[in-house]
Design an enzyme around this catalytic site. Structure first.
Site, PDB file in Angstrom:
ATOM      1  N   LYS A   1       0.570   6.072  12.254  1.00 49.94           N
ATOM      2  CA  LYS A   1      -0.217   4.924  11.801  1.00 49.94           C
ATOM      3  C   LYS A   1      -1.690   5.301  11.822  1.00 49.94           C
ATOM      4  O   LYS A   1      -2.199   5.790  12.830  1.00 49.94           O
ATOM      5  CB  LYS A   1       0.014   3.699  12.696  1.00 49.94           C
ATOM      6  CG  LYS A   1      -0.789   2.472  12.254  1.00 49.94           C
ATOM      7  CD  LYS A   1      -0.537   1.284  13.164  1.00 49.94           C
ATOM      8  CE  LYS A   1      -1.246   0.033  12.656  1.00 49.94           C
ATOM      9  NZ  LYS A   1      -2.718   0.162  12.735  1.00 49.94           N
TER      10      LYS A   1
ATOM     11  N   GLU B   1      17.312 -32.246 -23.727  1.00 55.29           N
ATOM     12  CA  GLU B   1      17.747 -31.920 -22.374  1.00 55.29           C
ATOM     13  C   GLU B   1      19.271 -32.083 -22.292  1.00 55.29           C
ATOM     14  O   GLU B   1      19.861 -32.916 -22.987  1.00 55.29           O
ATOM     15  CB  GLU B   1      17.066 -32.835 -21.355  1.00 55.29           C
ATOM     16  CG  GLU B   1      15.573 -32.617 -21.231  1.00 55.29           C
ATOM     17  CD  GLU B   1      15.226 -31.269 -20.648  1.00 55.29           C
ATOM     18  OE1 GLU B   1      15.964 -30.800 -19.744  1.00 55.29           O
ATOM     19  OE2 GLU B   1      14.234 -30.673 -21.089  1.00 55.29           O
TER      20      GLU B   1
ATOM     21  N   GLY C   1       5.596 -20.788 -12.483  1.00 51.76           N
ATOM     22  CA  GLY C   1       5.341 -19.856 -11.394  1.00 51.76           C
ATOM     23  C   GLY C   1       6.587 -19.303 -10.749  1.00 51.76           C
ATOM     24  O   GLY C   1       6.534 -18.272 -10.064  1.00 51.76           O
TER      25      GLY C   1
ATOM     26  N   ARG D   1      14.895 -26.684  -2.413  1.00 49.26           N
ATOM     27  CA  ARG D   1      16.115 -25.881  -2.274  1.00 49.26           C
ATOM     28  C   ARG D   1      15.862 -24.554  -1.561  1.00 49.26           C
ATOM     29  O   ARG D   1      16.812 -23.919  -1.096  1.00 49.26           O
ATOM     30  CB  ARG D   1      16.723 -25.623  -3.651  1.00 49.26           C
ATOM     31  CG  ARG D   1      17.364 -26.862  -4.277  1.00 49.26           C
ATOM     32  CD  ARG D   1      17.752 -26.624  -5.715  1.00 49.26           C
ATOM     33  NE  ARG D   1      18.656 -25.491  -5.858  1.00 49.26           N
ATOM     34  CZ  ARG D   1      18.930 -24.907  -7.025  1.00 49.26           C
ATOM     35  NH1 ARG D   1      18.366 -25.345  -8.142  1.00 49.26           N
ATOM     36  NH2 ARG D   1      19.764 -23.888  -7.072  1.00 49.26           N
TER      37      ARG D   1
ATOM     38  N   GLY E   1       7.263 -35.009 -14.049  1.00 54.39           N
ATOM     39  CA  GLY E   1       7.831 -34.189 -15.106  1.00 54.39           C
ATOM     40  C   GLY E   1       6.908 -33.078 -15.556  1.00 54.39           C
ATOM     41  O   GLY E   1       5.713 -33.057 -15.255  1.00 54.39           O
TER      42      GLY E   1
ATOM     43  N   GLN F   1      -1.334 -31.853  -9.628  1.00 48.91           N
ATOM     44  CA  GLN F   1      -0.377 -32.888 -10.011  1.00 48.91           C
ATOM     45  C   GLN F   1       0.063 -33.593  -8.737  1.00 48.91           C
ATOM     46  O   GLN F   1       0.911 -33.095  -7.998  1.00 48.91           O
ATOM     47  CB  GLN F   1       0.829 -32.287 -10.738  1.00 48.91           C
ATOM     48  CG  GLN F   1       1.805 -33.339 -11.238  1.00 48.91           C
ATOM     49  CD  GLN F   1       3.101 -32.758 -11.778  1.00 48.91           C
ATOM     50  OE1 GLN F   1       3.512 -31.663 -11.390  1.00 48.91           O
ATOM     51  NE2 GLN F   1       3.762 -33.505 -12.658  1.00 48.91           N
TER      52      GLN F   1
ATOM     53  N   ALA G   1       3.725 -26.797  -9.176  1.00 48.92           N
ATOM     54  CA  ALA G   1       3.541 -27.996  -8.357  1.00 48.92           C
ATOM     55  C   ALA G   1       4.838 -28.503  -7.746  1.00 48.92           C
ATOM     56  O   ALA G   1       4.824 -29.467  -6.991  1.00 48.92           O
ATOM     57  CB  ALA G   1       2.906 -29.103  -9.194  1.00 48.92           C
TER      58      ALA G   1
ATOM     59  N   LYS H   1       7.179 -22.171  -2.670  1.00 49.20           N
ATOM     60  CA  LYS H   1       8.209 -21.420  -3.388  1.00 49.20           C
ATOM     61  C   LYS H   1       7.648 -20.219  -4.140  1.00 49.20           C
ATOM     62  O   LYS H   1       8.213 -19.113  -4.075  1.00 49.20           O
ATOM     63  CB  LYS H   1       8.955 -22.326  -4.358  1.00 49.20           C
ATOM     64  CG  LYS H   1      10.012 -21.602  -5.188  1.00 49.20           C
ATOM     65  CD  LYS H   1      10.885 -22.544  -5.988  1.00 49.20           C
ATOM     66  CE  LYS H   1      10.140 -23.253  -7.069  1.00 49.20           C
ATOM     67  NZ  LYS H   1      11.043 -24.007  -7.962  1.00 49.20           N
TER      68      LYS H   1
END
Length: 456
Positions: free
Chosen positions: A339, A159, A106, A20, A82, A77, A15, A27
């Site tokens: 082809k 973290e 993912g 970036r 988070g 989501q 999600a 992504k």
């Protein structure tokens, strides 16, 4: 592979916005070896025989759903609160499920089924942990969350932004992947909060909640930190492609293919090479290529959707597009493109040729510069060339057309009607000869040029 003791479900987080990547494409749909990264992961999940697979989607979810279709189920989501919040969205999709749940990402595509199974196996250890985290020891710990553990039992998950200096010195990092008993997953998620530096609901906090309640948790450690490397940028995508190609090259050579310059050969996720295949430098395999034994692929060739049978030779500078089939012992040479075409056993097209929507019979010879004219601007049409036929150089075969067995098409012909077996077909304009014309032309042009020079 160890046989699972209980049904398996997989929850895959996809999600994130992926800002970036600087891309309009989601992504997890960016490709490695010609396949979207999330599909690499799903292939490994499929090896486990997962009963349910839930993909958590958010922005750009229509792209993911269009690509994966009904292969998985989806949960949405809407707000990015988070990883813990993301997994919570799978509650409806897992309603009634009783088994073990794998939580993965993912954009972490290279996790092996064996590693997943190791996590599940640990979940059924004697101490019966409620949660098993996959840890790793990266080359550079950077800002990964840490797993504080003793004898494989987790004492704390933290973290990086919330860790003390002592905790940051711990080399064992959290990959984010975990296996959780289904009866504990949402109970533990319901007890986490967002009182942290990011103000988010962290998935790793389910471990801390369990520890606070004296519920056992455990960690397994992958021996290969690259296995859990996430992809968040174009540079990381390129690095993942590099690692994929290195593995594909090593596998091809281990299975009996010769790569003259391995670092210049690029494979797709489904490339199949037989034994004693010779691949020269700068060859690219797109999706859908199968190569039989004893094939030679010369330098700078590009193959996609092609089948090469034994003792075939192609290139250099050959291009095989989807639907190209080369039967045993056939050959195409430099600057030949195929082809949706079949080159029969022992047939040859050695130079500067296009074969599209064509069937070429056994031992036929296609001369340099031959083109099958397969497209009329609206529809594709087929060319059939019989066995033993000889097509002279610079011929245009205007489809639909059939060239009979052992027929000869003279060089420079434009053939628009069928040619019978054993027939010679010559389609050329009558030659016009004008003696001395060229000499007179050159003299006139030279005088004109000289006069222009004088006139300045």
């Amino acid at each position: 592979m160890w046989e699972a003791e209980r049904p398996i479900a997989a929850v895959i987080l996809a999600a994130g916005k992926g800002t970036r990547m600087k891309s309009q494409r989601h992504k997890v749909l960016h490709e490695i070896g010609g396949k979207p990264m999330i599909e690499h992961l799903l292939d490994q999940v499929d090896r486990l025989g997962a009963e349910r697979t839930v993909v958590i989607v958010g922005e750009g979810r229509e792209q993911v759903e269009a690509r994966l279709g009904t292969r998985v189920s989806y949960a949405v989501q809407d707000q990015q609160l988070g990883t813990g919040h993301a997994v919570m969205q799978a509650k409806g999709a897992l309603d009634g499920f009783e088994g073990d749940v794998l939580v993965m990402f993912g954009d972490v595509p290279f996790v092996r089924a064996e590693t997943m199974m190791g996590m599940l196996k640990r979940l059924h250890g004697e101490d019966a942990p409620a949660v098993v985290v996959l840890g790793f020891k990266p080359y550079d710990p950077l800002q990964y969350g840490r797993v504080i553990a003793r004898d494989g039992r987790i004492t704390k998950m933290v973290e990086f932004k919330d860790a003390t200096d002592e905790e940051r010195s711990c080399p064992l990092c959290n990959s984010g992947l975990m296996a959780v008993r289904s009866d504990m997953l949402f109970k533990l998620l319901g007890e986490i909060d967002n009182e942290n530096a990011q103000g988010e609901f962290y998935l790793p906090d389910v471990v801390n909640v369990a520890i606070a309640s004296d519920i056992p948790t455990a960690v397994t450690v992958t021996s290969d930190p690259d296995e859990v490397a996430g992809i968040n940028s174009r540079a990381e995508l390129a690095d993942a492609e590099r690692r994929f190609q290195q593995a594909a090259r090593a596998k091809a050579m281990a299975e009996g293919a010769t790569l003259v310059a391995p670092e210049t050969v690029f494979f797709s996720h489904d490339t199949v090479l037989g034994q004693d295949v010779l691949v020269e430098p700068n060859v690219v395999f797109g999706p859908g290529v199968t190569v039989a034994d004893n094939v030679i692929i010369h330098a700078f060739s590009h193959l996609e959707g092609a089948l090469l049978k034994e003792h075939v030779q192609i290139g250099p500078y050959a291009r095989l597009r989807p639907g190209a089939v080369l039967e045993e012992g056939s050959k195409i040479g430099n600057f030949v493109e195929m082809k949706n075409a079949v080159l029969g056993e022992g047939a040859k097209a050695n130079h500067l040729t296009y074969l599209g929507d064509a069937t070429v019979g056994a031992n036929a010879n296609i001369g340099a510069g031959t083109i099958t004219c397969n497209y009329d601007g609206y529809f594709k049409h087929k060319t059939v060339i019989g066995p033993g036929a000889f097509i002279g150089s610079n011929s245009a075969l205007i489809a639909p057309v059939k060239i009979g067995a052992d027929a000869i098409v003279a060089a420079g012909s434009a053939v628009s009607r069928d040619v019978s077996d054993g027939e010679l077909r010559m389609v050329r304009a009558e030659q016009l000869v004008k003696p001395g014309w060229a000499d007179r032309f050159h003299d006139a042009m030279k005088k004109k040029k000289e006069q222009e020079r004088k006139d300045g």
